[in-house]
Design an enzyme around this catalytic site. Structure first.
Site, PDB file in Angstrom:
ATOM      1  N   ALA A   1       0.645   4.363   1.102  1.00 52.92           N
ATOM      2  CA  ALA A   1      -0.270   5.050   2.011  1.00 52.92           C
ATOM      3  C   ALA A   1       0.018   6.543   1.984  1.00 52.92           C
ATOM      4  O   ALA A   1       0.988   7.014   2.593  1.00 52.92           O
ATOM      5  CB  ALA A   1      -0.150   4.497   3.424  1.00 52.92           C
TER       6      ALA A   1
ATOM      7  N   ALA B   1       0.844  -1.194   0.000  1.00 52.17           N
ATOM      8  CA  ALA B   1       0.000   0.000   0.000  1.00 52.17           C
ATOM      9  C   ALA B   1       0.876   1.240   0.000  1.00 52.17           C
ATOM     10  O   ALA B   1       1.690   1.425   0.902  1.00 52.17           O
ATOM     11  CB  ALA B   1      -0.923   0.010   1.212  1.00 52.17           C
TER      12      ALA B   1
ATOM     13  N   VAL C   1       3.779  -1.480   3.658  1.00 51.55           N
ATOM     14  CA  VAL C   1       3.288  -0.119   3.491  1.00 51.55           C
ATOM     15  C   VAL C   1       4.454   0.788   3.111  1.00 51.55           C
ATOM     16  O   VAL C   1       5.528   0.719   3.692  1.00 51.55           O
ATOM     17  CB  VAL C   1       2.575   0.411   4.743  1.00 51.55           C
ATOM     18  CG1 VAL C   1       3.482   0.400   5.972  1.00 51.55           C
ATOM     19  CG2 VAL C   1       2.033   1.813   4.501  1.00 51.55           C
ATOM     20  N   LYS C   2       4.232   1.606   2.100  1.00 48.70           N
ATOM     21  CA  LYS C   2       5.197   2.615   1.697  1.00 48.70           C
ATOM     22  C   LYS C   2       4.728   3.950   2.269  1.00 48.70           C
ATOM     23  O   LYS C   2       3.592   4.376   2.051  1.00 48.70           O
ATOM     24  CB  LYS C   2       5.309   2.679   0.183  1.00 48.70           C
ATOM     25  CG  LYS C   2       6.206   3.802  -0.343  1.00 48.70           C
ATOM     26  CD  LYS C   2       5.354   4.859  -1.003  1.00 48.70           C
ATOM     27  CE  LYS C   2       6.202   5.868  -1.764  1.00 48.70           C
ATOM     28  NZ  LYS C   2       5.377   7.000  -2.280  1.00 48.70           N
ATOM     29  N   VAL C   3       5.613   4.597   3.049  1.00 53.20           N
ATOM     30  CA  VAL C   3       5.263   5.864   3.703  1.00 53.20           C
ATOM     31  C   VAL C   3       6.333   6.914   3.415  1.00 53.20           C
ATOM     32  O   VAL C   3       7.466   6.595   3.062  1.00 53.20           O
ATOM     33  CB  VAL C   3       5.118   5.701   5.231  1.00 53.20           C
ATOM     34  CG1 VAL C   3       3.973   4.774   5.582  1.00 53.20           C
ATOM     35  CG2 VAL C   3       6.427   5.222   5.861  1.00 53.20           C
TER      36      VAL C   3
END
Length: 317
Positions: free
Chosen positions: A164, A162, A199-201
């Site tokens: 995000a 995701a 998750v990519k933040v």
């Protein structure tokens, strides 16, 4: 500790486990860390991102660079995956981006689907990516679309990453902006709650405190903020984005702080391919020197090295 991490305790089905194992242990440094080269900016931003290094307009140049430099994966949209990836299939994992939109007009809407998990299986991908706009006016429709993708990814045994992305006037007006500690922390938690495997933040900026909830309105260091984001993601593995072009030392410091707080890897595109070829390779080598010092993958292996998950992490209370 000289120990090969395992991913057995992440609760993955066999297909997801096999693909994630290939990404983390059969490519890159093969030590559970990950370095992804994203190349979806042509859709999201248009050709302007390629002006700094005209060679980067050619997908073959990007894919060759990813293989040469030892990346764990390359992120492509469906068109480029179908027309360029077949030359390199098996040499580097493909992460197929399933949704996206242009910035014409620039708005807060959800990104429509452009591909399916079945397309990813057909192309030999090892993961799929989905941009999740947290807090946008179209959040309800976005969540519903994401749920269908998540169900399909589970059915096909495909790891789901995701992207995000905090989005919308709520974060801008009263949340310190899209890369504030509050916004990034919230986005990481949303991805975990909605079942993302990775998750990519953005890297959080705790100094951006205008209008944030009271518990985020304090003097946190960037490393403390990043540690909290990793904790908020729970057993969802965390990848930190490179963002727009920055100086080499700034990128290396971001990497150091990310890995020291438990992140699994980095998703860096423009900061790699907007540099000329040899300069790109030098930066990648320096990033990998940091990564080799921080082998990480599963929660259990992380705990065996550092103690209980979340121990000694400083986060809002």
């Amino acid at each position: 500790m000289d120990e090969r991490p395992t991913i057995s305790d992440l609760g993955l089905n066999p297909g997801k486990k096999a693909r994630l194992f290939r990404i983390l242990f059969q490519h890159g440094l093969c030590n559970g860390t990950a370095l992804f080269l994203p190349y979806d900016q042509g859709l999201e931003h248009g050709p302007r991102d390629f002006f700094a290094n005209p060679a980067a307009v050619d997908p073959a140049y990007i894919t060759k660079l990813a293989v040469e430099a030892g990346f764990n994966g390359i992120v492509l949209n469906i068109g480029l995956a179908e027309t360029f990836y077949w030359d390199f299939a098996g040499e580097i994992p493909l992460i197929l981006k399933l949704n996206g939109k242009t910035d014409i007009p620039s708005d807060d809407g959800a990104s429509p689907l452009t591909a399916t998990v079945a397309d990813a299986v057909r192309l030999g991908a090892d993961a799929v990516g989905y941009t999740l706009h947290v807090g946008s006016p179209a959040q309800a429709a976005d969540f519903a679309q994401y749920r269908r993708v998540r169900e399909e990814a589970t059915r096909f045994g495909m790891p789901l990453i995701a992207w995000a992305c905090p989005r919308g006037s709520a974060f801008e007006a009263s949340g310190g902006g899209a890369n504030s500690f509050y916004a990034v922390d919230y986005a990481a938690r949303v991805a975990s709650e909605l079942g993302a495997d990775i998750v990519k933040v953005k890297f959080p900026h705790p100094e951006k405190r205008a209008g944030v909830p009271a518990r985020y309105d304090d003097d946190f260091s960037p490393q403390q903020a990043m540690a909290a984001v990793v904790r908020s993601a729970n057993r969802t593995l965390v990848m930190v984005s490179g963002g727009s072009m920055a100086g080499e030392e700034a990128m290396l410091e971001k990497a150091r702080q990310s890995f020291e707080t438990g992140a699994t890897g980095l998703i860096i595109g423009r900061n790699i391919w907007q540099r000329e070829h040899d300069e790109s390779l030098r930066l990648i080598g320096k990033l990998q020197e940091i990564m080799v010092k921080h082998p990480t993958c599963s929660i259990a292996s992380w705990e065996r090295r550092h103690g209980s998950f979340g121990e000694n992490m400083i986060f809002p209370s």
